[in-house]
Design a protein around this motif. Sequence first.
Motif, PDB file in Angstrom:
ATOM      1  N   ALA A  34     -50.395  43.162 125.095  1.00 50.59           N
ATOM      2  CA  ALA A  34     -51.389  42.375 125.600  1.00 50.59           C
ATOM      3  C   ALA A  34     -50.791  41.051 125.165  1.00 50.59           C
ATOM      4  O   ALA A  34     -51.286  39.400 125.265  1.00 50.59           O
ATOM      5  CB  ALA A  34     -52.537  42.521 124.805  1.00 50.59           C
ATOM      6  N   SER A  35     -49.755  40.636 124.136  1.00 51.31           N
ATOM      7  CA  SER A  35     -49.666  39.521 123.853  1.00 51.31           C
ATOM      8  C   SER A  35     -48.746  38.857 124.397  1.00 51.31           C
ATOM      9  O   SER A  35     -47.485  37.625 123.409  1.00 51.31           O
ATOM     10  CB  SER A  35     -49.053  39.728 122.032  1.00 51.31           C
ATOM     11  OG  SER A  35     -48.388  40.624 121.732  1.00 51.31           O
ATOM     12  N   THR A 226     -53.961  29.431 117.054  1.00 52.06           N
ATOM     13  CA  THR A 226     -53.600  30.514 117.806  1.00 52.06           C
ATOM     14  C   THR A 226     -51.753  30.480 117.949  1.00 52.06           C
ATOM     15  O   THR A 226     -51.362  29.366 117.005  1.00 52.06           O
ATOM     16  CB  THR A 226     -53.455  29.093 119.300  1.00 52.06           C
ATOM     17  OG1 THR A 226     -53.400  30.289 119.849  1.00 52.06           O
ATOM     18  CG2 THR A 226     -53.599  28.049 119.847  1.00 52.06           C
ATOM     19  N   THR A 227     -51.557  31.356 118.811  1.00 48.98           N
ATOM     20  CA  THR A 227     -49.838  30.806 118.877  1.00 48.98           C
ATOM     21  C   THR A 227     -50.042  30.011 119.942  1.00 48.98           C
ATOM     22  O   THR A 227     -51.034  30.240 121.043  1.00 48.98           O
ATOM     23  CB  THR A 227     -49.781  32.380 119.214  1.00 48.98           C
ATOM     24  OG1 THR A 227     -50.073  33.058 120.562  1.00 48.98           O
ATOM     25  CG2 THR A 227     -49.761  32.890 118.135  1.00 48.98           C
ATOM     26  N   THR A 228     -49.229  30.178 121.280  1.00 46.47           N
ATOM     27  CA  THR A 228     -48.662  29.365 122.230  1.00 46.47           C
ATOM     28  C   THR A 228     -48.302  30.074 124.092  1.00 46.47           C
ATOM     29  O   THR A 228     -48.240  29.772 124.384  1.00 46.47           O
ATOM     30  CB  THR A 228     -47.988  27.881 122.109  1.00 46.47           C
ATOM     31  OG1 THR A 228     -47.038  28.086 121.355  1.00 46.47           O
ATOM     32  CG2 THR A 228     -49.436  27.056 121.489  1.00 46.47           C
ATOM     33  N   HIS A 229     -47.907  31.806 123.312  1.00 43.88           N
ATOM     34  CA  HIS A 229     -47.003  32.084 124.029  1.00 43.88           C
ATOM     35  C   HIS A 229     -47.394  33.789 124.510  1.00 43.88           C
ATOM     36  O   HIS A 229     -47.315  33.900 125.139  1.00 43.88           O
ATOM     37  CB  HIS A 229     -45.893  32.488 123.508  1.00 43.88           C
ATOM     38  CG  HIS A 229     -46.090  33.125 121.657  1.00 43.88           C
ATOM     39  ND1 HIS A 229     -46.314  32.636 120.731  1.00 43.88           N
ATOM     40  CD2 HIS A 229     -46.122  34.674 121.571  1.00 43.88           C
ATOM     41  CE1 HIS A 229     -46.352  33.532 119.660  1.00 43.88           C
ATOM     42  NE2 HIS A 229     -45.906  34.394 119.800  1.00 43.88           N
ATOM     43  N   LYS A 230     -48.951  33.372 124.056  1.00 44.65           N
ATOM     44  CA  LYS A 230     -49.912  35.003 124.089  1.00 44.65           C
ATOM     45  C   LYS A 230     -50.611  34.809 125.742  1.00 44.65           C
ATOM     46  O   LYS A 230     -49.718  34.251 126.514  1.00 44.65           O
ATOM     47  CB  LYS A 230     -50.571  34.980 123.734  1.00 44.65           C
ATOM     48  CG  LYS A 230     -49.504  35.691 122.086  1.00 44.65           C
ATOM     49  CD  LYS A 230     -50.521  36.156 121.219  1.00 44.65           C
ATOM     50  CE  LYS A 230     -49.864  37.044 119.631  1.00 44.65           C
ATOM     51  NZ  LYS A 230     -50.512  37.053 118.475  1.00 44.65           N
ATOM     52  N   THR A 231     -51.622  34.499 125.543  1.00 42.04           N
ATOM     53  CA  THR A 231     -52.219  34.049 126.939  1.00 42.04           C
ATOM     54  C   THR A 231     -52.546  32.195 126.928  1.00 42.04           C
ATOM     55  O   THR A 231     -51.939  33.082 128.570  1.00 42.04           O
ATOM     56  CB  THR A 231     -53.582  34.766 126.954  1.00 42.04           C
ATOM     57  OG1 THR A 231     -54.434  34.142 125.796  1.00 42.04           O
ATOM     58  CG2 THR A 231     -54.390  36.240 127.413  1.00 42.04           C
ATOM     59  N   LEU A 232     -52.114  32.194 126.503  1.00 41.15           N
ATOM     60  CA  LEU A 232     -51.483  30.057 126.368  1.00 41.15           C
ATOM     61  C   LEU A 232     -49.803  30.559 128.136  1.00 41.15           C
ATOM     62  O   LEU A 232     -50.191  28.941 128.413  1.00 41.15           O
ATOM     63  CB  LEU A 232     -51.196  30.050 125.611  1.00 41.15           C
ATOM     64  CG  LEU A 232     -52.012  28.258 125.283  1.00 41.15           C
ATOM     65  CD1 LEU A 232     -53.220  28.012 126.016  1.00 41.15           C
ATOM     66  CD2 LEU A 232     -52.215  28.049 123.768  1.00 41.15           C
ATOM     67  N   ARG A 233     -49.848  30.674 127.621  1.00 42.15           N
ATOM     68  CA  ARG A 233     -48.164  31.361 128.633  1.00 42.15           C
ATOM     69  C   ARG A 233     -47.398  30.565 127.946  1.00 42.15           C
ATOM     70  O   ARG A 233     -46.534  29.606 128.934  1.00 42.15           O
ATOM     71  CB  ARG A 233     -48.448  31.455 129.716  1.00 42.15           C
ATOM     72  CG  ARG A 233     -47.635  31.955 131.104  1.00 42.15           C
ATOM     73  CD  ARG A 233     -48.074  32.050 132.147  1.00 42.15           C
ATOM     74  NE  ARG A 233     -48.391  31.258 132.933  1.00 42.15           N
ATOM     75  CZ  ARG A 233     -48.774  31.170 134.016  1.00 42.15           C
ATOM     76  NH1 ARG A 233     -49.445  31.575 134.884  1.00 42.15           N
ATOM     77  NH2 ARG A 233     -48.889  29.668 135.316  1.00 42.15           N
ATOM     78  N   GLY A 234     -47.651  29.515 127.217  1.00 42.36           N
ATOM     79  CA  GLY A 234     -46.297  28.420 126.706  1.00 42.36           C
ATOM     80  C   GLY A 234     -45.086  29.060 125.996  1.00 42.36           C
ATOM     81  O   GLY A 234     -44.731  30.314 125.715  1.00 42.36           O
ATOM     82  N   PRO A 235     -44.274  28.733 125.179  1.00 44.31           N
ATOM     83  CA  PRO A 235     -43.385  28.678 124.400  1.00 44.31           C
ATOM     84  C   PRO A 235     -43.705  29.544 123.438  1.00 44.31           C
ATOM     85  O   PRO A 235     -45.099  29.230 122.956  1.00 44.31           O
ATOM     86  CB  PRO A 235     -42.161  27.745 124.328  1.00 44.31           C
ATOM     87  CG  PRO A 235     -43.410  26.593 123.959  1.00 44.31           C
ATOM     88  CD  PRO A 235     -44.000  26.874 125.077  1.00 44.31           C
ATOM     89  N   ARG A 236     -42.803  29.902 122.623  1.00 44.19           N
ATOM     90  CA  ARG A 236     -43.555  30.685 121.325  1.00 44.19           C
ATOM     91  C   ARG A 236     -43.476  29.482 120.408  1.00 44.19           C
ATOM     92  O   ARG A 236     -42.513  29.357 119.755  1.00 44.19           O
ATOM     93  CB  ARG A 236     -42.064  31.918 120.616  1.00 44.19           C
ATOM     94  CG  ARG A 236     -41.263  32.531 121.570  1.00 44.19           C
ATOM     95  CD  ARG A 236     -40.923  33.816 121.093  1.00 44.19           C
ATOM     96  NE  ARG A 236     -41.612  34.807 120.154  1.00 44.19           N
ATOM     97  CZ  ARG A 236     -42.767  36.044 121.472  1.00 44.19           C
ATOM     98  NH1 ARG A 236     -42.249  35.935 122.070  1.00 44.19           N
ATOM     99  NH2 ARG A 236     -43.259  36.406 120.532  1.00 44.19           N
ATOM    100  N   GLY A 237     -44.564  29.949 119.579  1.00 43.30           N
ATOM    101  CA  GLY A 237     -45.349  28.992 118.463  1.00 43.30           C
ATOM    102  C   GLY A 237     -46.437  29.003 118.614  1.00 43.30           C
ATOM    103  O   GLY A 237     -46.998  29.702 118.317  1.00 43.30           O
TER     104      GLY A 237
END
Length: 450
Positions: A34-35, A226-237
Motif C-alpha cells: 500500500a505504501s 507527508t511522504t512524497t512517494h506513496k499515493t503522491l507518486r513522487g520520488p522517495r522523500g
Amino acid sequence: MAQALSVLRQQDPAVAEAIANEARRQRDWIELIASENYVSEAVLEAQGSIFTNKYAEGYPGRRYYGGCQYMDVVETLAIERAKQLFGAEFANVQPHSGAQANMAIYLAALKPGDSILGLKLDQGGHLTHGHPLNFSGIYFDVHAYGVDRETELVDYDDLLRVAKQVRPKLITSGASAYPRTIDFARMRAIADEVGALLWADIAHIAGLVAAGLHPSPIPHAHFTTTTTHKTLRGPRGGLILSSAAIAEEYNLNRAVFPGVQGGPLMHVVAAKAVAFGEALQPEWRAYQSRIVDNAKALAQGLVQRGLRLVSGGTDNHLMLIDLSRSEGIEEISGKKAEKALDEAGITVNKNAIPFDPRKPMVTSGIRVGTPAVTSRGFGGVEMERIAEWMAVVLRDIDNADLQAQVAATVREFCAAFPVPGHARYRDEVADDTLPTAPPAAEPIAMPSPT
Ligand SMILES: *Cc1c(COP(=O)(O)O)cnc(C)c1O
C-alpha cells in the motif's frame, strides 16, 4: 531509447544485474504494497540528474554555497506547487524522507520528555509516532489511543478520555494501516479542549487529500507532514505543510535545516517539483479516483470470497485482511500468507490487525493497497481477478504447484500492463530471466510497515 544500464553493466555488473532483476520483478509481480507506487519517466529523469552533484544548504535566495541559482529555481517550483496542491501557505520540500519530516516537527514543537499522544502502533500508527526503538519513543513520553474493538474505527471518545488524562503537548493523527477516513476536525476540537497541538501525518493518504477524495487536514492541523512517494507518486522523500503563522512561530525551516538535516538532496527536490507538477494536472485527480474505486472493487471481491476485512472495507487506498476470521481459510499467519502470495506473483505485506494476538513479525493479517496497480492501468476487471487469485492461494496455502501456476498466469497477465518508467529497461530485461531471490533476512521487529 538508449540502454539504461549500458555503462553500469561494463563498470559494475553486480549492481547492474540487481537493477535489471528488480525491473523484472516489478514487471512480473502484482504490486499490492500500500505504501509503494511507480514514478513517471519524467520524475526518474529529474531524480537521476546531475543535480545530485550540488550542495545547497539553506533556502532559495539564502544559501550557504555559491552557484545555487538553478537550485533556487527547482526548489521554488517545488515549494509553490506543493502549496498550490494542498492549499497550504507554507511548504518545506527538503526532508529526505517521511521520518525526517516528522523529526523536524518534534524538534520544532517539543522538548525532550514532553508527552505525545498517537494511534497505537499495532493498530496502524507509524514507528515515528513513538516506537521504543525510534527517537520518538526514546526522547518523548509516549501515550496512545486506539480503535474500537467492535467497529475497528478510531475511538474518538477514547482519544478524548486519554487526552484529558495525559494532557499531551502534541496529538498525532495519521497512520500506515488505517483503511478509513480520519476526522481531522474532530481531532482538532479534542486538541483544543486539552491545549495540545495537532499534527497530521498524511504519508499514506496525501494523494487522496490533494485530489479532494479525503478531507484535508490543512484547515485543522497545526502541522502536516507527508511522504512524497506513496499515493503522491513522487520520488522517495518528505514534505512539511502548515500555515504561514505556524511556520514562523515554530520556525519550521530552521527545524529541517540546520535542525535535523544538512544539505538537501537537490535531485530529489527537482523530482518532487516534477511530481507536484504532475499532481496539478486534471488527469491526476482521475488517477486518485481510480485508486479509491479499485480499492473498493478489490475489497468487494475479497469479501465476496469470504475474507474478512478490518472494519468491513475501505474508504481509501488500502485494506487489511484478517486471516484469523476469514471463511474457507484455515487460520494462517500474515507471514505465511505473504510468502505464499509472493510465490504466486502477488506482493503484499504481513500486518498486525487490531488486537492481534500474534507478534509483529508474524501477525494475523496482510495489508493490501491499490496505488501501484492503478498506476499500471489496472481497473475493476483486474481487481476481480486479483481477488480470485488471492482467495485461491490463501484457501490452499501449502499448495506449491498452485502457487507456481498462479505466478505463471500473473506474469502473462502483467505483460499487458507496462510499468510506468520502465521503458528505458525494456531491452535490458528482454532476456526474460526471472530473478532468483536470495532468502530474505529477518528484519528487526517493527510494529507495522511504513
Ligand atoms: C511511510 C510513513 C512514514 C515514513 O516515511 P519514510 O519515508 O519511510 O521515512 C511516516 N509516517 C507514516 C504514517 C507513514 O506511513
